[in-house]
Write a protein that holds these residues in place. Structure first.
Motif, PDB file in Angstrom:
ATOM      1  N   GLN A 118      27.158 -23.494   2.107  1.00  0.00           N
ATOM      2  CA  GLN A 118      27.218 -24.715   2.908  1.00  0.00           C
ATOM      3  C   GLN A 118      26.299 -24.610   4.133  1.00  0.00           C
ATOM      4  N   LYS A 119      26.282 -23.477   4.781  1.00  0.00           N
ATOM      5  CA  LYS A 119      25.412 -23.247   5.943  1.00  0.00           C
ATOM      6  C   LYS A 119      23.949 -23.302   5.503  1.00  0.00           C
ATOM      7  N   PHE A 120      23.644 -22.645   4.387  1.00  0.00           N
ATOM      8  CA  PHE A 120      22.278 -22.626   3.862  1.00  0.00           C
ATOM      9  C   PHE A 120      21.773 -24.043   3.586  1.00  0.00           C
ATOM     10  N   LEU A 121      22.634 -24.883   3.033  1.00  0.00           N
ATOM     11  CA  LEU A 121      22.228 -26.241   2.668  1.00  0.00           C
ATOM     12  C   LEU A 121      22.098 -27.175   3.871  1.00  0.00           C
ATOM     13  N   SER A 122      22.508 -26.717   5.050  1.00  0.00           N
ATOM     14  CA  SER A 122      22.468 -27.567   6.242  1.00  0.00           C
ATOM     15  C   SER A 122      21.079 -27.657   6.879  1.00  0.00           C
ATOM     16  N   VAL A 123      20.115 -26.891   6.378  1.00  0.00           N
ATOM     17  CA  VAL A 123      18.760 -26.890   6.950  1.00  0.00           C
ATOM     18  C   VAL A 123      17.713 -26.997   5.842  1.00  0.00           C
ATOM     19  N   LYS A 124      16.464 -27.223   6.249  1.00  0.00           N
ATOM     20  CA  LYS A 124      15.359 -27.268   5.292  1.00  0.00           C
ATOM     21  C   LYS A 124      14.872 -25.846   5.042  1.00  0.00           C
ATOM     22  N   SER A 125      14.986 -25.411   3.799  1.00  0.00           N
ATOM     23  CA  SER A 125      14.538 -24.067   3.442  1.00  0.00           C
ATOM     24  C   SER A 125      13.425 -24.162   2.403  1.00  0.00           C
ATOM     25  N   PHE A 126      12.575 -23.147   2.407  1.00  0.00           N
ATOM     26  CA  PHE A 126      11.440 -23.118   1.497  1.00  0.00           C
ATOM     27  C   PHE A 126      11.251 -21.725   0.933  1.00  0.00           C
ATOM     28  N   LEU A 127      10.719 -21.690  -0.264  1.00  0.00           N
ATOM     29  CA  LEU A 127      10.338 -20.437  -0.891  1.00  0.00           C
ATOM     30  C   LEU A 127       8.837 -20.300  -0.710  1.00  0.00           C
ATOM     31  N   ALA A 128       8.424 -19.384   0.161  1.00  0.00           N
ATOM     32  CA  ALA A 128       7.004 -19.154   0.389  1.00  0.00           C
ATOM     33  C   ALA A 128       6.459 -18.328  -0.767  1.00  0.00           C
ATOM     34  N   VAL A 129       5.385 -18.828  -1.377  1.00  0.00           N
ATOM     35  CA  VAL A 129       4.776 -18.123  -2.514  1.00  0.00           C
ATOM     36  C   VAL A 129       3.505 -17.390  -2.101  1.00  0.00           C
ATOM     37  N   SER A 130       2.962 -17.748  -0.926  1.00  0.00           N
ATOM     38  CA  SER A 130       1.821 -17.015  -0.376  1.00  0.00           C
ATOM     39  C   SER A 130       1.660 -17.363   1.097  1.00  0.00           C
ATOM     40  N   ASP A 131       0.881 -16.550   1.775  1.00  0.00           N
ATOM     41  CA  ASP A 131       0.650 -16.647   3.207  1.00  0.00           C
ATOM     42  C   ASP A 131      -0.733 -17.260   3.431  1.00  0.00           C
ATOM     43  N   VAL A 132      -0.784 -18.464   3.998  1.00  0.00           N
ATOM     44  CA  VAL A 132      -2.063 -19.135   4.258  1.00  0.00           C
ATOM     45  C   VAL A 132      -2.912 -18.298   5.216  1.00  0.00           C
ATOM     46  N   ASP A 133      -2.276 -17.570   6.133  1.00  0.00           N
ATOM     47  CA  ASP A 133      -2.977 -16.787   7.150  1.00  0.00           C
ATOM     48  C   ASP A 133      -3.315 -15.365   6.704  1.00  0.00           C
ATOM     49  N   ALA A 134      -3.110 -15.047   5.454  1.00  0.00           N
ATOM     50  CA  ALA A 134      -3.389 -13.693   4.947  1.00  0.00           C
ATOM     51  C   ALA A 134      -4.891 -13.402   5.020  1.00  0.00           C
ATOM     52  N   PRO A 135      -5.246 -12.126   5.128  1.00  0.00           N
ATOM     53  CA  PRO A 135      -6.668 -11.778   5.112  1.00  0.00           C
ATOM     54  C   PRO A 135      -7.336 -12.274   3.823  1.00  0.00           C
ATOM     55  N   GLU A 136      -8.620 -12.537   3.920  1.00  0.00           N
ATOM     56  CA  GLU A 136      -9.361 -13.058   2.774  1.00  0.00           C
ATOM     57  C   GLU A 136      -9.199 -12.134   1.559  1.00  0.00           C
ATOM     58  N   GLY A 137      -8.894 -12.756   0.423  1.00  0.00           N
ATOM     59  CA  GLY A 137      -8.727 -12.007  -0.824  1.00  0.00           C
ATOM     60  C   GLY A 137      -7.315 -11.487  -1.055  1.00  0.00           C
ATOM     61  N   GLU A 138      -6.420 -11.705  -0.104  1.00  0.00           N
ATOM     62  CA  GLU A 138      -5.038 -11.252  -0.249  1.00  0.00           C
ATOM     63  C   GLU A 138      -4.093 -12.451  -0.198  1.00  0.00           C
ATOM     64  N   SER A 139      -2.932 -12.309  -0.844  1.00  0.00           N
ATOM     65  CA  SER A 139      -1.944 -13.393  -0.849  1.00  0.00           C
ATOM     66  C   SER A 139      -0.996 -13.326   0.340  1.00  0.00           C
ATOM     67  N   TRP A 140      -0.833 -12.137   0.906  1.00  0.00           N
ATOM     68  CA  TRP A 140       0.131 -11.949   1.995  1.00  0.00           C
ATOM     69  C   TRP A 140      -0.455 -11.062   3.079  1.00  0.00           C
ATOM     70  N   SER A 141      -0.085 -11.351   4.323  1.00  0.00           N
ATOM     71  CA  SER A 141      -0.374 -10.441   5.431  1.00  0.00           C
ATOM     72  C   SER A 141       0.625  -9.297   5.339  1.00  0.00           C
ATOM     73  N   LYS A 142       0.243  -8.150   5.850  1.00  0.00           N
ATOM     74  CA  LYS A 142       1.145  -6.993   5.841  1.00  0.00           C
ATOM     75  C   LYS A 142       2.240  -7.194   6.881  1.00  0.00           C
ATOM     76  N   ILE A 143       3.421  -6.704   6.565  1.00  0.00           N
ATOM     77  CA  ILE A 143       4.547  -6.729   7.492  1.00  0.00           C
ATOM     78  C   ILE A 143       4.697  -5.312   8.035  1.00  0.00           C
ATOM     79  N   ILE A 144       4.754  -5.183   9.339  1.00  0.00           N
ATOM     80  CA  ILE A 144       4.991  -3.881   9.956  1.00  0.00           C
ATOM     81  C   ILE A 144       6.380  -3.928  10.583  1.00  0.00           C
TER      82      ILE A 144
END
Length: 190
Positions: A118-144
């Motif tokens: 119920q809490k989850f459905l109370s907001v707009k959620s999205f499934l990110a499939v890639s990172d627009v800001d990732a370095p060129e040639g990569e789908s995701w930026s690294k997480i540290i």
């Protein structure tokens, strides 16, 4: 003496049969477990995100902006799809009493955060499939995190308009499956 021997034999027989039954039950459980490991999850309360991606289901995305991403600690842009729409399409969420269910996010590394549906459905959620800001040639930026490099792929749960300091909302990355479980059963998935 003979009565004692008969009773002992009967007791020994009962114990032997009981042990054989437990062994058969364990073998059956082991077989069922190994079969379930081989069978892809396909019930209407579980969504296998990786399988859907392989089927080409996540090609129509939109750019979603997260002003304060709690994982990357900056403003981020993602190619994403509506998670509610995904749940509506691939689960029986519409038939559930949302106050009696939890949503569990299963990550590739075994992490399984959960929250009330119920809490989850109370907001707009999205499934990110890639990172627009990732370095060129990569789908995701690294997480540290804590000095270690983590991967966001294959999917990352994001929200629009949710405070990154609200710990009631989970932001799992490395996401592979989503489960809807009755509240009383949720402890078995932790």
């Amino acid at each position: 003496m003979r009565k004692f021997q008969n009773k002992f034999f009967v007791l020994l027989s009962i114990l032997t049969l009981g042990c054989q039954q437990k062994t058969k039950q364990k073998e059956s459980a082991a077989t069922a477990t190994s079969l379930s490991d081989l069978t892809p999850i396909s019930d209407s309360l579980t969504i296998d995100l990786v399988a859907l991606q392989k089927q080409g289901e996540f090609k129509k995305t939109k750019v979603v902006i997260v002003k304060e991403d709690p994982v990357y600690h900056s403003k981020k842009r993602y190619n994403a799809i509506s998670l509610l729409q995904l749940l509506d399409t691939y689960s029986k969420i519409k038939q559930l009493q949302t106050d009696k269910y939890q949503i569990v996010f299963e990550c590739e590394d075994g992490y399984k955060p959960m929250m009330p549906l119920q809490k989850f459905l109370s907001v707009k959620s999205f499934l990110a499939v890639s990172d627009v800001d990732a370095p060129e040639g990569e789908s995701w930026s690294k997480i540290i995190k804590d000095g270690r490099e983590m991967k966001a792929a294959p999917f990352y749960l994001i929200y629009e308009g949710t405070s990154p300091t609200d710990t009631d909302f989970k932001w799992p990355y490395n996401l592979i499956r989503i489960h809807l479980v009755p509240t009383i059963e949720n402890s078995s998935l932790i």
